[in-house]
Structures are given as C-alpha cells and as structure tokens.
Scaffold this active site. Structure first.
Site, PDB file in Angstrom:
ATOM      1  CG  HIS A   1      40.774  39.042  36.827  1.00  0.00           C
ATOM      2  ND1 HIS A   1      41.431  38.008  36.211  1.00  0.00           N
ATOM      3  CD2 HIS A   1      41.708  39.741  37.490  1.00  0.00           C
ATOM      4  CE1 HIS A   1      42.725  38.093  36.497  1.00  0.00           C
ATOM      5  NE2 HIS A   1      42.920  39.129  37.262  1.00  0.00           N
TER       6      HIS A   1
ATOM      7  CB  CYS B   1      48.975  44.272  45.398  1.00  0.00           C
ATOM      8  SG  CYS B   1      49.769  43.468  44.006  1.00  0.00           S
TER       9      CYS B   1
HETATM   10  C1  PEP Z   1      47.464  38.938  41.665  1.00  0.00           C
HETATM   11  O1  PEP Z   1      47.634  38.090  40.781  1.00  0.00           O
HETATM   12  O2  PEP Z   1      47.466  38.675  42.880  1.00  0.00           O
HETATM   13  C2  PEP Z   1      47.222  40.346  41.294  1.00  0.00           C
HETATM   14  C3  PEP Z   1      47.179  41.288  42.200  1.00  0.00           C
HETATM   15  O3  PEP Z   1      46.983  40.605  39.981  1.00  0.00           O
HETATM   16  P1  PEP Z   1      45.590  40.309  39.271  1.00  0.00           P
HETATM   17  O4  PEP Z   1      44.635  39.877  40.320  1.00  0.00           O
HETATM   18  O5  PEP Z   1      45.167  41.559  38.588  1.00  0.00           O
HETATM   19  O6  PEP Z   1      45.947  39.215  38.323  1.00  0.00           O
END
Ligand code: PEP
Ligand code: MG
Length: 761
Positions: free
Chosen positions: A375, A688
């Site tokens: 993240h 996404c």
């Molecule tokens: C994912 O897991 O691909 C996603 C878009 O959510 P995050 O990266 O915020 O966990």
C-alpha cells in the site's frame, strides 16, 4: 549488565585524562579557533606526539588544515587536500583510521613543503565523524618510527568525537558548508532497485528514522553512565518484546524476522562490552554507543556480503533505538522541517507513515524493501511520488543529507551522484517532462483502439487532492475511490458530517464523471492510528475490510449515510471490498437499502441512481459467480489482493516480488472466467488493481475482453497512448495463436508484438 574492566571507577586512564583536559578547554569562553588550537596542543602533549593537526572538510570536498601543533604555523588555512588525496584524504574518503610507522613511504603519502612534514616518519589519523558523516580528519605525527597501538587509535577516535562537535558548532566554518556533500563513503554509489512508483527525482536524503545528534559527549562519572546504559538496554529490550508480542505484521512478512534479529543482537555481550569500554575512556553513554557504531560502520563499509550488509543496517537501526532509550526520545519526529527536495529513505514504511510527510516537499522515496502492490507503493503512485524499492543494502550506504538521484526508468538509485550522472539526469528529466506534456496534450483524445474499441480509462484515488487529476489526465472517472485513505490521514474517526463533506467534494470535483466509492477497507497493512486493535497472525487474511464493516454495522451505516447525503440528486456508485460470500454482499446491501429508506423517510434528497458493486479479491467468489452477478450492478477485480490469495503470496513481501506473474496461465484463466461470466450476465467487469496501470498487463487484459481499467493517475497518459496505438483484433488473434504461456514468456511475446506493431509502451 555488570560493570566491565577496572578503570570505570578508579584511576584515570590516558583517554579519560585527555578527555578531561579537553573538556576544560571546551568549557572555556574562547573563540572556536582558539579552542581548536588548544585541543591539538593538548592532544600532542598527552599522546607524546611532535605533531597534532586538525583538518576540516570544506565545501567542494577539500580538507583544510585548521589547526596544528608542530607543523609550520603558516600552513594553517593554506594547506588543502582533496578527499582521497594523500593520507589525510584517504582517511576521509574511507572514513577509516590509519596508523603507519613509516608514513612517508606509503604510496598515498602526499608531500606538502609548506608544512615541514618531511621531518615526521610516522602518522596516525582518524576521521572526525558526526552522525556517521565525515567532518574532518585528526592526525598525530612522530619523528621516530612509532608503532601506534590500537588503544592509541581508539583514544584519538574518542577525542575526534569532541572535535566533531566543535566543527558542528558552526563557528569554524559556516553551517551551510556543513550541509553535507559527502557521506561516510564520500564516493558516488549506484544501486539497483525496482521502480514501484514511476518517475525521476533529485533531492537530499531524509531518513525516515533519523540519526540522533548528541550534545553531551564527555562524562565525569563512568559508573553513572554505565547505569544509564544498563537502564537503556533494559527498556529497549522490553520495548522490543512488546513489539514482538504486538506485531501485527504491518511491516510485511519480514517485519517479525527483523524484530527477532534485533532482539538477538540486543543480547550481544560483545556489543555491550565495547560500549562500556568507550564509557570507561571518558564518554557519556550516548557518545559511547555512537562511537562503537562509528567504528562498526567504518569496519564494515567495504563488506560485499549482502547478509552482513543487512546486519549493518540492523545494527544502525538498533543503535538508534538504544540512543532513543538513553535520551528518552520515544516519538519519531516524522514531521520535522523537511528540505524542499526531500527524498525519504527507509527500510520500509506503511502507507499512513508516508502520508504524514508534507507532499509538496517530498520528491521521492527509496526503500530497502517494498513491493509494487504494497500500500505504500499504491499511495506513492496516487500521490505521483517516484518510489524505488527493493534496494538491498540501502540503509548502510545512505546518510541523511546525501544527494540522491532516483531513476525510476532504469531502476537505479545514485547516492552522491557525480556531475555526469546529474547531467544525464537533467536530460532524462527533460524527456520525461516532454512525455508528460504530450500526455497532457492528448488527455482529451478518446481512448479508442485503432480498430475502434473504446476503453474506459478510470483513475484510482483516495484523497481530495487527487480529484483534480481527473481533468489533468482526462480520466473517464474514478473507478476506485479508496475511502479508507481519508480515515488513515485523520486524527480521529471522521463523523458522518465530515465524511459527507469529503464525498460531496469528490463528486463536485468529478463534475459529473462517475465515481465509485469503495467502503472502508482497513486492516491488513492499512491501519488507523487512532484505533488500537488486537494483533492478528495473518492480518491480510484477517479481520479487515467488509468483515469489519459487517461486524461493526454502525460504522458502515454511517459511511453509507454520508455517501447518500453527499450524492444528493447525483449518481451514487458503492462498492464493497473483500467480499468472500454472496451472503456478505447481501448483508451489506441490506444496510445500504435501510439507509436509503431512512434518508427517504427523513426527507433527504436521494441519489439520482444507486449502483452497487463488489470487489473480486477473494478466490471463493469464483464459484459463486452466477449468484454474484445476479445481485451486483458491476464487479471490479482487485488484482493485488486476488493475486496474493490465488498464489498464496503476500503482496507486501519483497522476497516474493515477481515470483508469481499475473500473466501466467492460472491467473489469466481466472480473469478470463470472470470477464466471460460478466458478459454472460450483461454486467460490467473492470480491473482496479495495479495490473490495470501497467501497459503490458493492460494489453493482455484488453485482449481478454476487458473494457474498463482503473489505475493510478500517472498511468492514464501512457495507457491512452498504448490503447490508441493498438489494433485489438490483431492482438487477440496473436494471443489466441500463442495459447497458454508462462507469465515471463507471455510478457516477452507481448513486448515483441508491441514492438512489431508500433504499440506505444
Ligand atoms: C486490490 O486489492 O487490487 C485493490 C485494488 O485494493 P487495495 O489495493 O486497496 O487492497
Ligand atoms: Mg484489495
């Protein structure tokens, strides 16, 4: 810890006596130059040397003779040596002491007639170090062939710490000159890394966990200092124990291992004994810790072994922790006065920690660890801050204040870059800016392939300041608004009014373009600083995202209420994260329906339309697709989490980075299955996760039939260029002919296709 050696309480040893005298000199109300003159005189006398000289590192990497006892007085402020030149320059460039009985015949000896040095055969010199940085060199010389003992070298090193404070005082040379242009290794370094957020950056290193500068160096009562050290060790070990029991894995898979190594190193008797010896020579406990660390760094800086290098950075970190316990500093000064062009340097960090920094001053981040789907990398991409990660050995090489160049294009970090690197950087920066200008100029061109297939290029966002990127990039909307980021940067839980305000401003800023709000996805590495939670063995698979929202329905209700109020007459798109069971989606949807009903009863203006979707992140959903598609208005594949669960590979673990490719047959089949099921049900599917923003991955996704991609804003321009230069039909035929290929093979095949067909990657 028990007291070591006999000198602590009894007679003054040579070093302690010398330090005591120097302390008296330092305390006198004299100009700094006069104090330095007195210091070299005192050293020469105490060490029975004919010469003692102090060289100070000046701007332009020049060592200037600032004070001498024994050499010709007229040479002071006249004799200058470049770093690396002569024995003095050698000591500075390697940050390492030298003790030579026959200095004149050493190949590095550089004769300076103005000094009268020809009289002296032997030389012992030590670097003047402060916070691991070379500020000068302290030298003694003797006429006879003198074999300096290790103890004498140590004594001079100890005294050099005091000289470092004198220089750092800013009276001898201006403070600006102290702004380092050189580090512990003064030579430029190039390191390989991985670009986790694209871009280029030039700036100065700011350590996320900074070195500590000391004010008290000399102590009268060693026993008292040993007691202080004892207490600091005890409290540091307790704190490490607490961390180990609390460890929620937020630092990624290696976090615990690092803590365990620290705990083991903290028990190292050898380390404690060396510190005690330094205290016995007359230093304060903190100066002694620093001195032992300086010695260790100097000894280990040429080591190539990656394991040992890693240990050096552990020791640095541990050393800082011990100093903090000694000095009672318990908070990390994350928000200090940052230089205008800060490049943050850390072993690893969480997304919230990055958000603590002033974004305007942050030009780049470089991490020893870190992975593309961690993240912190996602936040960096969202903020358009270049981030290089996986830079092994980084912490051992970089000092605060070092000039750094981050080259995300060639995946390299330059520490103390040379002039030619800076020139090459300027050229790359110009080219990048030119590309960005062309992306900006093309932002209103439709994202349609050469054979007429329209692709929705949406952007991911999480902060209000991201929203203007919609018009800057020409994105078709916000395909993923990570609402948790608002919660992560707040100091307390945002209430309905605050949340409504944020969501309404996002919708205002979107000016009618669609926005998909994802409900709170906290847990795993996304932590809320104001919410203490119990530790979990496996936080990525633990109590997170929708699971929390369903167990704390008041929180979800408040969030949905805020979204409904914010939409007020406009379209509302809500998406639930980490759905594993159809029932979970039903439960969440029921809460949304209740909130809509409640809003209606209260006479609020309802959203014009409400569309409800889910993230496809948990593999179990694959076997519930018919039920899922029957319920949702859309599905969005979170490929970051989906890949982590499909391959059982922690997305934040640098060691697993690149090991499992989302273009490998298993993952491709899975994605294709989801897209096909979506088409069969007439429901839109998007991606996404980070795959969507990578031109090569995106090509493969489009070939599988995907028409909506949501990505970090800086990826929109390159993706638009790719889409507009691609004949999708041709690519689909090409991929069909290839059949199932391993991820790496698929990548090279796609790259070859792009090259042969003029696809802009
Ligand atoms: C994912 O897991 O691909 C996603 C878009 O959510 P995050 O990266 O915020 O966990
Ligand atoms: Mg996710």
């Amino acid at each position: 810890m028990t007291q070591q050696g006999g000198a602590a309480g009894g007679d003054l040893t040579g070093a302690r006596l010398l330090l005591k005298r120097i302390r008296t000199t330092m305390a006198r109300n004299l100009p700094a130059q006069a104090r330095l003159d007195e210091v070299v005189r005192t050293i020469a006398g105490a060490m029975v040397a004919e010469v003692c000289s102090a060289y100070v590192l000046r701007a332009g990497e020049v060592l200037e003779l600032f004070a001498t006892e024994g050499l010709k007085a007229e040479a002071v402020h006249l004799t200058r040596l470049r770093v690396g030149e002569g024995l003095v320059g050698d000591i500075a460039s390697h940050a390492r002491p030298l003790a030579l009985a026959d200095a004149q015949h050493h190949p590095q000896f550089a004769y300076r007639p103005e000094t009268g040095e020809e009289l002296y055969q032997s030389l012992m010199g030590v670097p003047v170090l402060r916070s691991g940085r070379v500020l000068g060199v302290l030298v003694v010389q003797n006429k006879t062939r003198r074999h300096y003992t290790e103890e004498e070298v140590e004594t001079l090193e100890t005294v050099a710490m005091v000289v470092a404070e004198l220089i750092a005082g800013g009276e001898l040379i201006a403070r600006e000159e102290l702004t380092p242009v050189t580090g512990i290794g003064v030579l430029p370094e190039r390191m390989d890394a991985q670009a986790l957020a694209p871009g280029l950056a030039l700036g100065v290193a700011v350590l996320h966990q900074p070195d500590i500068t000391l004010t008290q160096l000399v102590a009268e009562e060693p026993l008292k200092e040993i007691d202080r050290l004892d207490d600091a060790f005890t409290s540091m070990k307790l704190a490490l124990d607490d961390l180990l029991t609390e460890d929620d894995g937020t630092g990624g898979g290696e976090h615990r291992e690092v803590l365990e190594t620290y705990r083991m190193l903290a028990e190292d008797r050898g380390w404690a004994n060396r510190i005690i010896e330094a205290i016995e020579s007359g230093l304060t406990a903190e100066a002694a810790v620093q001195k032992v660390q300086n010695d260790m760094r100097a000894r280990m800086r040429d080591i190539q072994d990656p394991y040992l290098k890693e240990r050096l950075s552990d020791l640095d970190d541990l050393n800082n922790r011990l100093l903090r316990h000694l000095l009672g500093i318990h908070e990390l000064p994350a928000l200090r006065d940052l230089p205008e062009n800060t490049i943050l340097v850390a072993r690893n960090m969480g997304p919230a920690e990055l958000l603590d920094y002033d974004r305007k001053r942050l030009k780049g981040v470089v991490l020893e660890e870190g992975t593309a789907s961690s993240h912190v990398a996602i936040v960096a991409r969202a903020l358009d801050i270049p981030l290089l990660g996986h830079c092994a050995g980084l912490m051992a090489k970089v000092q605060a204040g070092d000039p750094l160049v981050l080259d995300g294009e060639n995946e390299q970090v330059f520490i103390r870059p040379s002039e030619d690197i800076l020139q090459a950087f300027a050229i790359s920066m110009n080219a990048l800016q030119a590309r960005q200008v062309s992306y900006a100029a093309n932002r209103d061109l439709p994202a349609i392939t050469k054979d007429g297939v329209e692709i929705q290029l949406m952007m991911n966002a999480g902060l209000l300041i991201d929203v203007p990127q919609l018009s800057a990039t020409g994105a078709a909307g916000i395909g993923l608004y990570r609402t948790e980021v608002t919660f992560m940067v707040a100091h307390s839980f945002p209430d309905v009014a605050r949340q409504r305000d944020v969501y309404a401003r996002v919708l205002d800023g979107a000016e009618g373009k669609p926005v998909v709000f994802r409900t709170l996805d906290i847990g795993s590495d996304k932590v809320l600083p104001y919410w203490q939670r119990d530790a979990e063995e496996n936080p990525a698979m633990g109590w997170r995202a929708l699971r929390i929202s369903l167990d704390r329905p008041a929180m979800l209700r408040q969030q949905l209420r805020a979204m409904i109020l914010a939409a007020s007459g406009r379209a509302l798109n809500v998406m639930f994260p980490m759905v594993a069971l159809v029932d979970e989606f039903d439960a969440a949807k029921e809460i949304l329906d209740l909130e809509l009903q409640r809003a209606e009863e209260k006479g609020s203006v309802l959203p014009e339309t409400v569309r409800v979707g889910a993230m496809f992140e948990v593999p179990a959903l694959y076997w519930q697709m018919d039920e899922m598609f029957a319920r949702v208005d859309f599905l969005s594949v979170g490929s970051n989490d989906l890949a982590q669960f499909v391959f059982a590979a922690d997305r934040g673990n640098a060691q697993l980075q690149g090991r499992y490719d989302p273009l490998s047959p298993a993952f491709q089949r899975l994605i294709r299955g989801i897209i096909d099921a979506g088409s069969a049900h007439g429901k839109p599917v998007s991606v996404c996760g980070e795959m969507a923003g990578d031109p090569l991955d995106a090509m493969a996704l489009m070939a599988m039939g995907l028409k909506t991609l949501s990505m970090a804003p800086p990826a929109i321009g390159p993706l638009r260029a790719m889409v507009r230069s691609l004949d999708l039909g041709q690519l689909q035929a090409y991929m069909a002919a290839l059949g199932a290929q391993r991820g790496a093979d698929m990548r090279s095949s796609l790259r070859a296709f792009a090259r042969d067909h003029g696809v802009a990657l």
